[in-house]
Design a protein around this motif. Structure first.
Motif, PDB file in Angstrom:
ATOM      1  N   SER A 297       0.801  -1.221   0.000  1.00  0.00           N
ATOM      2  CA  SER A 297       0.000   0.000   0.000  1.00  0.00           C
ATOM      3  C   SER A 297       0.835   1.272   0.000  1.00  0.00           C
ATOM      4  N   ARG A 298       2.181   1.142   0.191  1.00  0.00           N
ATOM      5  CA  ARG A 298       3.073   2.317   0.238  1.00  0.00           C
ATOM      6  C   ARG A 298       4.240   2.106  -0.727  1.00  0.00           C
ATOM      7  N   PRO A 299       3.977   2.140  -2.047  1.00  0.00           N
ATOM      8  CA  PRO A 299       5.032   1.805  -3.018  1.00  0.00           C
ATOM      9  C   PRO A 299       6.166   2.812  -3.096  1.00  0.00           C
ATOM     10  N   GLN A 300       5.964   4.053  -2.631  1.00  0.00           N
ATOM     11  CA  GLN A 300       7.009   5.071  -2.703  1.00  0.00           C
ATOM     12  C   GLN A 300       7.766   5.246  -1.390  1.00  0.00           C
ATOM     13  N   ASP A 301       7.313   4.627  -0.327  1.00  0.00           N
ATOM     14  CA  ASP A 301       8.024   4.714   0.954  1.00  0.00           C
ATOM     15  C   ASP A 301       9.337   3.942   0.876  1.00  0.00           C
ATOM     16  N   GLN A 302      10.248   4.260   1.811  1.00  0.00           N
ATOM     17  CA  GLN A 302      11.525   3.562   1.878  1.00  0.00           C
ATOM     18  C   GLN A 302      11.875   3.257   3.330  1.00  0.00           C
ATOM     19  N   PHE A 303      12.579   2.150   3.528  1.00  0.00           N
ATOM     20  CA  PHE A 303      13.121   1.801   4.836  1.00  0.00           C
ATOM     21  C   PHE A 303      14.582   1.420   4.665  1.00  0.00           C
ATOM     22  N   SER A 304      15.431   1.916   5.571  1.00  0.00           N
ATOM     23  CA  SER A 304      16.858   1.614   5.482  1.00  0.00           C
ATOM     24  C   SER A 304      17.408   1.297   6.863  1.00  0.00           C
ATOM     25  N   LEU A 305      18.324   0.334   6.903  1.00  0.00           N
ATOM     26  CA  LEU A 305      19.000  -0.076   8.131  1.00  0.00           C
ATOM     27  C   LEU A 305      20.492  -0.146   7.854  1.00  0.00           C
ATOM     28  N   GLY A 306      21.295   0.420   8.755  1.00  0.00           N
ATOM     29  CA  GLY A 306      22.741   0.396   8.561  1.00  0.00           C
ATOM     30  C   GLY A 306      23.477   0.291   9.882  1.00  0.00           C
ATOM     31  N   VAL A 307      24.665  -0.285   9.827  1.00  0.00           N
ATOM     32  CA  VAL A 307      25.539  -0.378  10.987  1.00  0.00           C
ATOM     33  C   VAL A 307      26.940   0.043  10.566  1.00  0.00           C
ATOM     34  N   SER A 308      27.601   0.822  11.400  1.00  0.00           N
ATOM     35  CA  SER A 308      28.959   1.273  11.088  1.00  0.00           C
ATOM     36  C   SER A 308      29.815   1.242  12.348  1.00  0.00           C
ATOM     37  N   ARG A 309      31.124   1.115  12.126  1.00  0.00           N
ATOM     38  CA  ARG A 309      32.057   0.965  13.243  1.00  0.00           C
ATOM     39  C   ARG A 309      33.372   1.646  12.887  1.00  0.00           C
ATOM     40  N   VAL A 310      33.914   2.396  13.830  1.00  0.00           N
ATOM     41  CA  VAL A 310      35.214   3.029  13.632  1.00  0.00           C
ATOM     42  C   VAL A 310      36.165   2.576  14.725  1.00  0.00           C
ATOM     43  N   ASN A 311      37.408   2.281  14.328  1.00  0.00           N
ATOM     44  CA  ASN A 311      38.475   2.008  15.280  1.00  0.00           C
ATOM     45  C   ASN A 311      39.211   3.303  15.568  1.00  0.00           C
ATOM     46  N   LEU A 312      39.418   3.577  16.845  1.00  0.00           N
ATOM     47  CA  LEU A 312      40.006   4.837  17.289  1.00  0.00           C
ATOM     48  C   LEU A 312      41.247   4.572  18.135  1.00  0.00           C
ATOM     49  N   HIS A 313      42.049   5.610  18.312  1.00  0.00           N
ATOM     50  CA  HIS A 313      43.099   5.554  19.327  1.00  0.00           C
ATOM     51  C   HIS A 313      42.431   5.821  20.674  1.00  0.00           C
ATOM     52  N   ALA A 314      41.622   4.853  21.113  1.00  0.00           N
ATOM     53  CA  ALA A 314      40.814   4.972  22.328  1.00  0.00           C
ATOM     54  C   ALA A 314      40.609   3.579  22.902  1.00  0.00           C
ATOM     55  N   PRO A 315      40.109   3.476  24.136  1.00  0.00           N
ATOM     56  CA  PRO A 315      39.939   2.152  24.757  1.00  0.00           C
ATOM     57  C   PRO A 315      38.998   1.221  24.010  1.00  0.00           C
ATOM     58  N   ALA A 316      38.000   1.771  23.289  1.00  0.00           N
ATOM     59  CA  ALA A 316      37.023   0.913  22.607  1.00  0.00           C
ATOM     60  C   ALA A 316      36.653   1.522  21.265  1.00  0.00           C
ATOM     61  N   PRO A 317      36.263   0.689  20.289  1.00  0.00           N
ATOM     62  CA  PRO A 317      35.759   1.222  19.025  1.00  0.00           C
ATOM     63  C   PRO A 317      34.367   1.819  19.226  1.00  0.00           C
ATOM     64  N   GLU A 318      33.976   2.682  18.309  1.00  0.00           N
ATOM     65  CA  GLU A 318      32.641   3.288  18.333  1.00  0.00           C
ATOM     66  C   GLU A 318      31.768   2.612  17.278  1.00  0.00           C
TER      67      GLU A 318
END
Length: 363
Positions: A297-318
């Protein structure tokens, strides 16, 4: 005062180009000039965690277009591209979560400037472009991640967090060339100023060099590619250590598209590396998908899912997980609720949940 003079120069150059072209447009093909614009109103707040719970908002306006110099000026193969962009923001969004991967790609300190003013010339299989422009319009581009609102799904943090890159909100003076070997393979290379957006001394304060190769795969009986792969390298050299250190990196962008019944699907993967000890972000990886017409019933709607991760000079990645739905009210108007979950923002800060709503108007 210098910023005022530079912005005034941008506006003057754009006005001259448009005025000159307009004298010819009145008697030219109607397709010579095309324009479009958008207005994004975004409001976001921490629901839990992070550094501050207060909300932040922004209003982003962009209007621009292109002028084909063949029908307008009698110069075949040329294209003048121009745009004006501005942001009005309320609240310090980076300070809300402490994240490197900023929750909104439409937030910036207040500005209004000529965002693009370029000339593009097609030369057979080759093309050249020179002027003021955003590097993300031509390099490191993933169309399938564009609905996601976190900044990491636009230009990779290995660039934005490690140097003053010529991208939103500060485009820069640059030049690039592109060569298409065949319908499915091409290469592009460019150089941008090292201190955007100021033009004064732009050619004497370092430079960002970038090169990219792209391979497309087009299925039989299809007019556009279903999959593509881009590999790129970059090197940023700064003459002034106060602007930033000299550093280098590489990246990968992969995309694929398919259809299931009435639904159109797409998936992407992004990866970047900049391992130098001077860099805040050393590695980046992201993946996600988008579906158009999630409901019959919603042919023009959109749904998106994403995951990203960065390694830092820090105790844990974000790490950040994002989900966004675009509810298309009319062909020009959409409501886009967005939720993001952050783990270890900045590598040391409390995990957070951020939610927001964007009103997107295209014209």
């Amino acid at each position: 005062m210098r910023k005022f003079h530079v912005d005034a120069l941008y506006a003057l150059l754009l006005a001259i180009a448009l005025l000159t072209a307009w004298l010819r447009i009145a008697h030219a093909d109607d397709t010579a000039l095309s324009t479009s614009g958008r207005l994004d109103l975004t409001r976001m707040a921490n629901l839990s965690g992070g550094l501050q719970s207060r909300p932040a908002s922004s209003a982003l306006f962009q209007w621009g277009g292109s002028l084909a110099t063949g029908p307008a000026l009698g110069w075949p193969g040329g294209l003048i591209e121009f745009s004006i962009e501005g942001v009005r923001s309320d609240g310090n969004l980076p300070a809300r979560t402490g994240a490197i991967q900023m929750p909104s790609n439409a937030w910036a300190p207040n500005f209004l400037r000529v965002y693009q003013l370029t000339y593009h010339q097609q030369l057979g299989a080759a093309a050249v472009r020179v002027g003021i422009m955003d590097i993300t319009q031509y390099f490191e581009v993933s169309d399938l991640s564009s609905l996601l609102q976190n900044s990491s799904f636009g230009l990779m943090p290995t660039l934005t967090a490690n140097l003053n890159a010529p991208t939103f909100p500060n485009p820069g003076l640059g030049a690039m060339a592109e060569y298409r070997f065949n319908p499915d393979s091409l290469a592009r290379a460019g150089v941008w100023q090292g201190n955007p957006p100021a033009l004064a001394g732009a050619l004497h304060q370092g430079a960002l060099w970038i090169g990219e190769v792209e391979r497309d795969w087009t299925a039989p009986n299809q007019s556009s590619p279903q999959s593509d792969l881009k590999l790129g390298v970059w090197h940023d050299s700064e003459s002034d250590p106060m602007i930033g250190p000299t550093t280098s990196g590489g990246y990968l962008v992969g995309e694929t598209r398919w259809a299931t019944g009435t639904q159109q699907w797409g998936a992407f993967i992004l990866a970047g590396t900049s391992p130098g000890q001077v860099n805040l972000v050393t590695q980046f990886v992201a993946a996600g998908f988008i579906v158009t017409g999630p409901f019959v019933s919603r042919p023009q709607d959109q749904f998106s899912l994403g995951v990203s991760r960065v390694n830092l000079h820090a105790p844990a990645p974000e790490t950040v997980l994002e989900a966004v739905y675009s509810w298309q009210l009319t062909p020009a108007l959409a409501l886009q609720p967005d939720v993001q979950r952050f783990w270890h923002p900045g590598g040391t800060n409390p995990s957070a949940v951020v939610a927001g709503l964007r009103v997107h108007l295209a014209f």
